[in-house]
Design a protein around this motif. Structure first.
Motif, short mmCIF file in Angstrom:
data_model
loop_
_atom_site.label_atom_id
_atom_site.label_comp_id
_atom_site.label_asym_id
_atom_site.label_seq_id
_atom_site.Cartn_x
_atom_site.Cartn_y
_atom_site.Cartn_z
N ARG A 126 38.47 41.22 59.03
CA ARG A 126 37.67 42.31 59.60
C ARG A 126 37.18 43.24 58.51
NH1 ARG A 126 38.12 44.97 64.61
NH2 ARG A 126 38.67 42.90 65.39
N GLU A 127 38.04 43.57 57.55
CA GLU A 127 37.64 44.51 56.51
C GLU A 127 36.62 43.91 55.54
OE1 GLU A 127 41.29 47.67 56.47
OE2 GLU A 127 41.20 46.27 54.77
N VAL A 128 36.65 42.59 55.39
CA VAL A 128 35.68 41.92 54.53
C VAL A 128 34.33 41.75 55.23
CG1 VAL A 128 35.13 39.68 53.46
CG2 VAL A 128 37.37 40.75 53.07
N THR A 129 34.35 41.44 56.52
CA THR A 129 33.11 41.06 57.20
C THR A 129 32.47 42.19 57.99
OG1 THR A 129 34.35 40.27 59.14
CG2 THR A 129 33.85 38.66 57.40
N ARG A 138 32.57 47.66 53.60
CA ARG A 138 33.22 46.36 53.58
C ARG A 138 33.97 46.15 52.26
NH1 ARG A 138 28.32 42.53 54.57
NH2 ARG A 138 29.88 40.98 53.95
N ALA A 139 35.14 45.55 52.36
CA ALA A 139 35.90 45.23 51.15
C ALA A 139 35.17 44.16 50.36
CB ALA A 139 37.30 44.75 51.52
N GLY A 140 35.10 44.35 49.04
CA GLY A 140 34.44 43.39 48.17
C GLY A 140 35.38 42.41 47.51
N VAL A 141 36.71 42.67 47.60
CA VAL A 141 37.72 41.77 47.05
C VAL A 141 38.96 41.85 47.94
CG1 VAL A 141 36.92 42.03 44.66
CG2 VAL A 141 38.76 43.50 45.52
N ILE A 142 39.78 40.80 47.86
CA ILE A 142 41.13 40.83 48.42
C ILE A 142 42.09 41.04 47.27
CG2 ILE A 142 42.95 39.52 49.57
CD1 ILE A 142 40.82 38.06 51.14
N ARG A 167 38.41 31.12 52.18
CA ARG A 167 37.75 29.87 52.56
C ARG A 167 36.65 30.14 53.59
NH1 ARG A 167 43.03 27.67 53.26
NH2 ARG A 167 42.58 27.36 55.47
N ASP A 168 36.85 31.13 54.44
CA ASP A 168 35.89 31.42 55.49
C ASP A 168 34.73 32.28 55.02
OD1 ASP A 168 35.14 31.25 58.33
OD2 ASP A 168 35.57 33.39 58.37
N THR A 169 34.98 33.18 54.05
CA THR A 169 33.99 34.19 53.68
C THR A 169 33.51 34.09 52.25
OG1 THR A 169 35.63 35.81 52.92
CG2 THR A 169 35.09 35.81 55.29
N GLY A 170 34.27 33.44 51.38
CA GLY A 170 33.92 33.39 49.95
C GLY A 170 34.32 34.61 49.17
N VAL A 171 35.02 35.57 49.78
CA VAL A 171 35.38 36.82 49.10
C VAL A 171 36.26 36.54 47.89
CG1 VAL A 171 37.40 37.19 50.57
CG2 VAL A 171 36.31 39.15 49.47
N ALA A 319 30.20 38.81 36.84
CA ALA A 319 29.08 38.44 37.71
C ALA A 319 29.39 37.17 38.48
CB ALA A 319 27.81 38.28 36.90
N ARG A 320 29.98 36.18 37.81
CA ARG A 320 30.35 34.93 38.48
C ARG A 320 31.47 35.16 39.49
NH1 ARG A 320 34.68 32.43 37.48
NH2 ARG A 320 34.86 33.18 35.34
N LEU A 321 32.47 35.93 39.09
CA LEU A 321 33.66 36.10 39.93
C LEU A 321 33.38 36.93 41.18
CD1 LEU A 321 36.79 35.60 39.99
CD2 LEU A 321 37.00 37.86 38.96
N PHE A 322 32.65 38.03 41.01
CA PHE A 322 32.46 38.99 42.12
C PHE A 322 31.12 38.85 42.82
CE2 PHE A 322 35.32 41.18 39.04
CZ PHE A 322 36.46 41.11 39.83
#
Length: 323
Positions: A126-129, A138-142, A167-171, A319-322
């Motif tokens: 929920r916090e990511v999406t 929205r959270a940009g990382v876990i 896996r679901d969001t790519g975060v 840039a690649r990671l985030f």
């Protein structure tokens, strides 16, 4: 390819120089109970943090990842205020701290009654999406964390939940390792759960001065962060000189494409103001968010590290990671 900041999505190529593990505000669980003598002075904190943000911008830093877990005073609305006031791009995290220093009772109690792991996954997702606590941010990382000697069963709930959300969001996933331990174990666990190693950064790796430990972690395809630079001789940290020996060794072996640099600095402590004893001051005198720019990058250049390698660690890898 966009990164989710507290003011909205940003194209990966616009992240610029990035510090991937800092804390704008942070408090150990329990700080809220000291509110009588340690209440949050919003105006003072905002003035101090915007001053720090502007100092970073003046040095070419465009983006900061705020790695503060949910249980340590994470404040996305405050991060947005700092960002809007200064133009510094900030990514906010979703996640919880490691068992020994986190607020563990809540989900342990819920786990005793039912499926807390699914609840953790639901929260992160929920916090990511959708956003955090009605803010729309929205959270940009876990953010994940583990103990020194093991990834405990409590901590494993968060790792499993985070891998499913990624896996679901790519975060992206970033982590805390304690005293230079469990880096390879974190990387192995996350990749075995199906997390994308290209979107995983194992943190606080500079707590360990054995290059073999770093190679074993990198073997899983993840990135690693030297992200406690400046903190020396506390919570198991080595000196900066020892860190740089390991860092330059890894650079010489061709690992520049998976190394990142940061401080884990705390710009504003929540709770009562800290009074550092004199004996502690040498350990923290360089622990501030300008240290990499002002001191470490010039020293790396003196040691023969190339501009391309520095660009890789500070611009391209984030840039690649985030993104």
């Amino acid at each position: 390819m966009t990164a989710q900041t507290v003011t909205g999505p940003v194209a990966a190529e616009q992240l610029g120089m990035t510090l991937p593990h800092e804390h704008v505000v942070f408090g150990y669980p329990g700080y809220a109970g000291d509110v009588t003598l340690g209440g949050f002075d919003h105006a003072a904190a905002l003035a101090s943090c915007t001053q720090t943000a502007r100092a970073l911008l003046a040095r070419g830093i465009r983006t900061v990842v705020d790695a503060t877990p949910n249980d340590c005073g994470r404040n996305p609305a405050f991060l947005r205020e700092v960002s809007e006031a200064t133009g510094l791009q900030i990514l906010c995290a979703t996640g919880f701290y490691y068992e020994g220093e986190g607020a563990t009772t809540y989900f342990k109690f819920r786990a005793s009654l039912g499926d807390a792991e699914s609840e953790i996954e639901e929260l992160m997702h929920r916090e990511v999406t959708e956003g955090i606590a009605g803010t729309g941010i929205r959270a940009g990382v876990i953010k994940l964390a583990s103990s020194r000697d093991a990834i405990t069963p409590y901590e494993q709930m968060f790792f499993r939940a985070a891998a499913r959300v990624q896996r679901d969001t790519g975060v992206p996933i970033i982590t805390h390792t304690q005293e230079g331990q469990q880096g390879p174990q974190q990387a192995e666990l996350l990749t075995s759960l199906g997390a994308d190693p290209q979107r995983v950064m194992i943190g606080h790796m500079d707590g360990n001065t054995d290059p073999a430990y770093h190679r074993e972690t990198l073997r899983h395809g993840v990135s690693i962060a030297f992200d406690r630079i400046g903190l020396q001789g506390m919570v198991g940290t080595p000196t900066d000189a020892e860190r740089l020996e390991v860092l330059t060794t890894l650079l010489g072996e061709g690992h520049a494409d998976r190394l990142l640099l940061s401080h884990d600095s705390i710009w504003h402590w929540l709770g009562r103001p800290l009074v550092m004893p004199g004996a502690v001051l040498p350990a923290v005198k360089d622990w501030h968010p300008l240290h990499v720019s002002d001191d470490i990058l010039p020293e790396l250049r003196r040691r023969g590290v190339t501009e391309q390698q520095i660009r890789q660690m500070t611009l391209d890898n984030p840039a690649r990671l985030f993104g």
